[in-house]
Structures are given as structure tokens and as C-alpha cells.
Design an enzyme around this catalytic site. Sequence first.
Site, mmCIF file in Angstrom:
data_model
loop_
_atom_site.group_PDB
_atom_site.id
_atom_site.type_symbol
_atom_site.label_atom_id
_atom_site.label_comp_id
_atom_site.label_asym_id
_atom_site.label_seq_id
_atom_site.Cartn_x
_atom_site.Cartn_y
_atom_site.Cartn_z
ATOM 1 C CB VAL A 11 -0.958 0.026 1.215
ATOM 2 C CG1 VAL A 11 -1.980 -1.080 1.097
ATOM 3 C CG2 VAL A 11 -0.188 -0.110 2.516
ATOM 4 C CB SER A 12 0.628 4.377 -1.813
ATOM 5 O OG SER A 12 -0.700 4.770 -1.509
ATOM 6 C CB SER A 13 0.129 6.082 2.938
ATOM 7 O OG SER A 13 -1.232 5.762 3.146
#
Length: 209
Positions: A11-13
Site C-alpha cells: 500500500v502507498s501509505s
Amino acid sequence: MTGQRIGYKRVSSVAQNADRQLADLKAPVSKTFTDKASGKNVDGRPELRRAIEYVREGDTLVVHSMDRLARNIVDLHQIVDALTKGGALRFDDKTVECHGGVAVEFVKEGRTFTGDDGSDATLMLGVLGAVAQFERSIIKERQREGIALAKARGVYKGRKPKFTPEQTAVVAQRVAGGESPTELAEEYGVHRSTIYKAVAAARAEADEA
């Protein structure tokens, strides 16, 4: 392939939830590695490196979709080729030597690559990778357009910081003193990841001092 099925999520964060990835697999995975960071290149994804170091010949690396494994077509081909056929992958200051024989399964695309698929599979990998990259660029463009329209209407303010610098320092001190990040998150009415970010920011500021 008769070895283990190893899952990889990204996931990006830290605030995003990776649970939906690989949630409905027909054949379960025995172990999962999860990165919570941007995947613009191979660097900065320590769990991907660990997953690649972990898998052995006969194993299958299972990924939700191509854009979760790589953020551009070059990276996609390099990673898949190294896993299936063998080769070196560079991670920050470390190079991982892959010995091949590892299949790569993409759940969303419904494709598994083994290295013995022939030229048609190589073409399909490029086509599907290009589609994933195009879809991602369209989403980003729509986000940019939405922000531009909101700014034009005067309603876009951007993200507001969760904590002031003073609050960040206090939270970091309380965590260092042994208080639970979960309880602090409940007290301040924020997500637990915000507490971790405050601690990291305080540490970074201390390192620079």
C-alpha cells in the site's frame, strides 16, 4: 510448481489497509510480506526484498495486481524475469541474486508467469503492465483535475497537519516514556499511524539537530 505460495502486498501509505489484497484467494498463501510505502522503484520496499530473498525454486509469489509489484513496465519485467529465470535485483545498497524457478501470480490479471511461457507471455506481461500503468496515470490525472477545480472554487485547503510541532514533541516523549500508541491515538482522536508519524518526525528532527 509444488513449493510454497508466498504473498506480497503493498500500500502507498501506512494509513491504507492492505487486508483487501489477497483476501479471496482460492489457494491460500503460507506467508505474507507487506510494504507500506511508495513503490515508484524497487528501492524503498524492504518487504519486497525480504520476500524475494525468502522464496525458493518451486515457490510462487502471489501478488494482488501488477501495479502492486512494480510501478512501471521496466521494473515489472526486471522483477518477473529475475524471479522466473534468474538474475540480480538492486535494493538500495544491496543486490539480491535470484536463481529463478519462482512463479509470479497476479490475482487481478488472472495470469501466472513461470519463465517457460514463451514469447506470447512476454508480450502479455508488457500489455497488461502497460494497462495497469495507464489506469494509474488516469486516476492521478483525475485527482489533479479535481484539486485544480477545488482550488478554482476556493474550497481546497490541502491536508492540515494532525499535530502542531509542540504536540508532536509531546507525543514522541510520551511514547518514549512507555505510553501506548493505541491509547494516545484514542486520546487525541487520531489514527494510530499518526502517532507513529509524530514519533518518526521527532526522531528525524533530533537527528538533524
